[in-house]
Write a protein that holds these residues in place. Structure first.
Motif, mmCIF file in Angstrom:
data_model
loop_
_atom_site.group_PDB
_atom_site.id
_atom_site.type_symbol
_atom_site.label_atom_id
_atom_site.label_comp_id
_atom_site.label_asym_id
_atom_site.label_seq_id
_atom_site.Cartn_x
_atom_site.Cartn_y
_atom_site.Cartn_z
ATOM 1 N N ILE A 1 0.849 -1.192 0.000
ATOM 2 C CA ILE A 1 0.000 0.000 0.000
ATOM 3 C C ILE A 1 0.883 1.241 0.000
ATOM 4 O O ILE A 1 1.721 1.420 0.881
ATOM 5 N N GLU A 2 0.694 2.075 -1.011
ATOM 6 C CA GLU A 2 1.470 3.308 -1.122
ATOM 7 C C GLU A 2 0.706 4.446 -0.458
ATOM 8 O O GLU A 2 -0.477 4.664 -0.721
ATOM 9 N N LEU A 3 1.409 5.177 0.421
ATOM 10 C CA LEU A 3 0.810 6.288 1.151
ATOM 11 C C LEU A 3 1.486 7.602 0.783
ATOM 12 O O LEU A 3 2.699 7.650 0.561
ATOM 13 N N SER A 4 0.692 8.650 0.722
ATOM 14 C CA SER A 4 1.263 9.993 0.615
ATOM 15 C C SER A 4 1.414 10.551 2.020
ATOM 16 O O SER A 4 0.514 10.409 2.859
ATOM 17 N N VAL A 5 2.556 11.146 2.298
ATOM 18 C CA VAL A 5 2.846 11.644 3.647
ATOM 19 C C VAL A 5 3.371 13.078 3.544
ATOM 20 O O VAL A 5 4.061 13.428 2.585
ATOM 21 N N PRO A 6 3.043 13.911 4.526
ATOM 22 C CA PRO A 6 3.570 15.282 4.523
ATOM 23 C C PRO A 6 5.083 15.278 4.727
ATOM 24 O O PRO A 6 5.618 14.410 5.408
ATOM 25 N N HIS A 7 5.751 16.246 4.145
ATOM 26 C CA HIS A 7 7.185 16.390 4.378
ATOM 27 C C HIS A 7 7.422 17.021 5.751
ATOM 28 O O HIS A 7 6.556 17.724 6.292
ATOM 29 N N SER A 8 8.594 16.757 6.298
ATOM 30 C CA SER A 8 8.908 17.254 7.634
ATOM 31 C C SER A 8 10.373 17.646 7.727
ATOM 32 O O SER A 8 11.212 17.211 6.928
ATOM 33 N N ILE A 9 10.662 18.476 8.734
ATOM 34 C CA ILE A 9 12.032 18.865 9.078
ATOM 35 C C ILE A 9 12.252 18.462 10.529
ATOM 36 O O ILE A 9 11.433 18.781 11.401
ATOM 37 N N LYS A 10 13.329 17.756 10.791
ATOM 38 C CA LYS A 10 13.598 17.299 12.153
ATOM 39 C C LYS A 10 13.647 18.473 13.123
ATOM 40 O O LYS A 10 14.384 19.439 12.920
ATOM 41 N N GLY A 11 12.827 18.395 14.173
ATOM 42 C CA GLY A 11 12.789 19.448 15.182
ATOM 43 C C GLY A 11 11.668 20.445 14.987
ATOM 44 O O GLY A 11 11.342 21.196 15.917
ATOM 45 N N LEU A 12 11.074 20.473 13.809
ATOM 46 C CA LEU A 12 9.936 21.351 13.561
ATOM 47 C C LEU A 12 8.659 20.611 13.923
ATOM 48 O O LEU A 12 8.379 19.540 13.370
ATOM 49 N N ASP A 13 7.897 21.161 14.848
ATOM 50 C CA ASP A 13 6.660 20.519 15.309
ATOM 51 C C ASP A 13 6.918 19.091 15.797
ATOM 52 O O ASP A 13 6.144 18.173 15.512
ATOM 53 N N GLU A 14 8.060 18.909 16.473
ATOM 54 C CA GLU A 14 8.427 17.630 17.089
ATOM 55 C C GLU A 14 8.662 16.509 16.071
ATOM 56 O O GLU A 14 8.633 15.328 16.422
#
Length: 209
Positions: free
Chosen positions: A114-127
């Motif tokens: 199952i392929e999921l789309s996920v939001p991008h993140s930056i380590k430390g931003l919003d935990e």
């Protein structure tokens, strides 16, 4: 892996505020949230998980739903044939109901990718615990974040006594230039990425031991 401290530092260089006197962390971080959202609209984050068909409810294959609400199903393929499948999806608490538009439906017990789309993140931003962007995109994202942070500041300076309208206009012009440059670079990166696109990612998270 670059963290939010690395991104903030680069962003403040673009803002001409390395000491952080005019742009607070909160203002800069808001700029990064907007830039990440725009980045994701051009290059969505993708992860793959495994899910097993537990049963059928009428024509719907029941698969456990074991991923956070911010993720969405983009595609499904059979583990045995690797073939991408056509489907309709209904989401219920704790489970996914797939109505497969296939001549032969997956059997109970069959494993699906199952392929999921996920939001991008930056380590430390919003935990966030990891950065999903390549380091080579740091400067590009910082241009967008700087532009959005300038927009936020431009709106705030109009509320400060003694600030002139031209101060706001100058900030908005700089912000627009940075955001245009950010989007132009996004277009180029997304175009290049499309030539090398693999519909299924290398990273896999198994829901089953």
């Amino acid at each position: 892996m670059k963290t939010i401290d690395d991104y903030r530092a680069q962003c403040r260089i673009l803002l001409g505020d390395e000491a952080g006197r005019r742009y607070s962390d909160a203002m800069v971080d808001m700029g990064f949230r907007q830039a990440l959202s725009k980045y994701g609209s051009y290059m969505p984050g993708v992860e793959e998980i495994q899910g097993r068909v537990l049963a059928y409810e009428n024509t719907y294959a029941v698969v456990p739903r074991a991923y956070p609400d911010h993720m969405m199903v983009r595609g499904v393929r059979r583990n045995s044939t690797k073939k991408e499948m056509q489907f309709s999806l209904e989401t219920q608490p704790g489970k996914l109901l797939f109505d497969f538009h296939e001549p032969v439906r997956p059997a109970v017990g069959e494993l699906l990718q199952i392929e999921l789309s996920v939001p991008h993140s930056i380590k430390g931003l919003d935990e966030s615990i990891r950065t999903t962007l390549p380091d080579s995109h740091l400067t590009m994202l910082c241009k967008g974040a700087a532009g959005y942070a300038m927009q936020i500041r431009a709106r705030s300076v109009t509320e400060v006594f003694g600030k002139r309208p031209e101060d706001r206009e100058a900030l908005m012009t700089q912000a627009d230039d940075l955001i245009k440059e950010f989007i132009n670079e996004l277009n180029l990166v997304a175009l290049n990425d499309s030539f090398n696109y693999s519909p299924w990612p290398v990273s896999r998270i198994s829901l089953y031991r």
